[in-house]
Design a protein around this motif. Structure first.
Motif, PDB file in Angstrom:
ATOM      1  N   ALA A  68       1.150  -9.985  13.165  1.00 34.77           N
ATOM      2  CA  ALA A  68       0.426 -10.809  12.201  1.00 34.77           C
ATOM      3  C   ALA A  68       1.095 -10.796  10.835  1.00 34.77           C
ATOM      4  CB  ALA A  68      -1.017 -10.321  12.086  1.00 34.77           C
ATOM      5  N   PHE A  69       1.915  -9.783  10.572  1.00 35.75           N
ATOM      6  CA  PHE A  69       2.557  -9.651   9.263  1.00 35.75           C
ATOM      7  C   PHE A  69       3.992 -10.161   9.259  1.00 35.75           C
ATOM      8  CE2 PHE A  69      -0.646  -6.268   9.541  1.00 35.75           C
ATOM      9  CZ  PHE A  69      -1.395  -6.548   8.410  1.00 35.75           C
ATOM     10  N   LEU A 125       7.043   1.631  -2.531  1.00 37.25           N
ATOM     11  CA  LEU A 125       6.217   0.467  -2.219  1.00 37.25           C
ATOM     12  C   LEU A 125       7.057  -0.531  -1.431  1.00 37.25           C
ATOM     13  CD1 LEU A 125       4.374  -0.010  -5.636  1.00 37.25           C
ATOM     14  CD2 LEU A 125       3.855   1.554  -3.745  1.00 37.25           C
ATOM     15  N   GLY A 126       6.753  -0.655  -0.144  1.00 38.14           N
ATOM     16  CA  GLY A 126       7.584  -1.426   0.767  1.00 38.14           C
ATOM     17  C   GLY A 126       8.510  -0.474   1.493  1.00 38.14           C
ATOM     18  N   LEU A 127       7.944   0.344   2.367  1.00 41.07           N
ATOM     19  CA  LEU A 127       8.692   1.443   2.986  1.00 41.07           C
ATOM     20  C   LEU A 127       9.705   0.955   4.007  1.00 41.07           C
ATOM     21  CD1 LEU A 127       9.040   4.503   3.256  1.00 41.07           C
ATOM     22  CD2 LEU A 127       7.125   4.496   4.883  1.00 41.07           C
ATOM     23  N   GLY A 128       9.361  -0.115   4.757  1.00 43.02           N
ATOM     24  CA  GLY A 128      10.262  -0.567   5.812  1.00 43.02           C
ATOM     25  C   GLY A 128      10.527   0.555   6.796  1.00 43.02           C
ATOM     26  N   ILE A 146       5.755   9.230  -1.177  1.00 46.66           N
ATOM     27  CA  ILE A 146       4.561   8.610  -0.606  1.00 46.66           C
ATOM     28  C   ILE A 146       4.863   7.129  -0.429  1.00 46.66           C
ATOM     29  CG2 ILE A 146       2.093   8.195  -0.873  1.00 46.66           C
ATOM     30  CD1 ILE A 146       2.004  10.605  -2.735  1.00 46.66           C
ATOM     31  N   GLY A 147       4.926   6.690   0.834  1.00 46.21           N
ATOM     32  CA  GLY A 147       5.353   5.323   1.114  1.00 46.21           C
ATOM     33  C   GLY A 147       4.246   4.458   1.678  1.00 46.21           C
ATOM     34  N   TRP A 148       4.277   3.170   1.307  1.00 47.33           N
ATOM     35  CA  TRP A 148       3.324   2.195   1.824  1.00 47.33           C
ATOM     36  C   TRP A 148       4.063   1.099   2.579  1.00 47.33           C
ATOM     37  CZ3 TRP A 148       1.727   5.157  -2.139  1.00 47.33           C
ATOM     38  CH2 TRP A 148       0.374   5.544  -2.168  1.00 47.33           C
ATOM     39  N   ASP A 183      -1.687  -2.308   2.068  1.00 49.96           N
ATOM     40  CA  ASP A 183      -1.125  -3.139   1.012  1.00 49.96           C
ATOM     41  C   ASP A 183      -0.630  -2.261  -0.132  1.00 49.96           C
ATOM     42  OD1 ASP A 183      -0.475  -4.999  -0.899  1.00 49.96           O
ATOM     43  OD2 ASP A 183      -2.409  -6.034  -0.869  1.00 49.96           O
ATOM     44  N   ALA A 184       0.668  -2.309  -0.393  1.00 49.49           N
ATOM     45  CA  ALA A 184       1.250  -1.468  -1.437  1.00 49.49           C
ATOM     46  C   ALA A 184       0.778  -1.857  -2.831  1.00 49.49           C
ATOM     47  CB  ALA A 184       2.777  -1.543  -1.376  1.00 49.49           C
ATOM     48  N   LEU A 185       0.238  -3.063  -2.992  1.00 46.36           N
ATOM     49  CA  LEU A 185      -0.201  -3.526  -4.306  1.00 46.36           C
ATOM     50  C   LEU A 185      -1.717  -3.439  -4.482  1.00 46.36           C
ATOM     51  CD1 LEU A 185       2.108  -6.647  -4.770  1.00 46.36           C
ATOM     52  CD2 LEU A 185       2.456  -4.313  -5.596  1.00 46.36           C
TER      53      LEU A 185
END
Length: 214
Positions: A68-69, A125-128, A146-148, A183-185
């Motif tokens: 979905a993403f 933010l945006g770990l991939g 700390i990753g998102w 959501d990283a934001l």
């Protein structure tokens, strides 16, 4: 700036495979006679004459999914690197080097962050698939990362193909990567006391997110 695949002949090959992706699936297919390189768009657009005589390397498609993403998720392997490729924009979102500690791209700059910020947790933010996390923990094994990442399938593939599970284990000096799916934001993407530093690596459709352009 996001990285891209080149030359066009590889892009054509990958687009043909993307067109066939209907359901989540995993595969391992060799692709001979194609070359995978990573560079900003203007650098990637080299002509065929510049590439004549260069040694071509075998590429293997290890997995391809649709979520979905992300309309397309591909894990591509080569003798020198492993790549996470997202969406028809042909962007390389993560690299795992096999022959060097460095990517020769913007991820290398992340390693210098702990030298210019106070000691404390660092947000990714945006770990991939964790390219920045791999490099930072290699150089700074005490660092708390700390990753998102918004797509849980990307995290699953990162643990299976990019060694992210190893990063989640605490090192002898106390460093580790804590993975959050979301959501990283969002306002919840924080920790008590805040972060010592933040690495923002967020793109969608090959562009910086609109929220970051405001």
């Amino acid at each position: 700036m996001p990285l891209t695949l080149s030359p066009p002949r590889l892009l054509l090959l990958l687009r043909r495979r993307q067109a066939k992706v209907q359901e989540p699936r995993s595969t391992a297919r060799p692709c001979r006679g194609a070359r995978l390189s990573c560079a900003p768009d203007e650098v990637a657009a080299t002509d065929a004459e510049q590439q004549q005589g260069e040694e071509e390397e075998e590429l293997v498609l290890l997995a391809s999914y649709r979520t979905a993403f992300n309309e397309v998720i591909m894990v591509i392997d080569s003798p020198s690197n492993r790549y996470l490729v997202l969406d028809p924009t042909r962007n390389v979102h993560s690299i795992l080097p096999k022959k060097s500690a460095w990517t020769n791209s913007y991820w290398d700059e992340c390693v210098s962050l702990p030298t210019v910020v106070p000691r404390g947790p660092v947000a990714l933010l945006g770990l991939g698939a964790g390219t920045a996390a791999h490099m930072m923990l290699e150089v700074w094994p005490w660092i708390q990362l700390i990753g998102w990442e918004i797509d849980p399938t990307v995290i699953e593939l990162s643990r299976d193909y990019f060694g992210m599970s190893t990063l989640e284990k605490t090192t002898e000096l106390g460093g580790s990567l804590s993975v959050h799916i979301g959501d990283a934001l969002s306002p919840s993407a924080t920790v008590e006391g805040g972060f010592a530093g933040i690495v923002v690596d967020l793109f969608a459709d090959g562009k910086v997110l609109p929220q970051l352009q405001e």
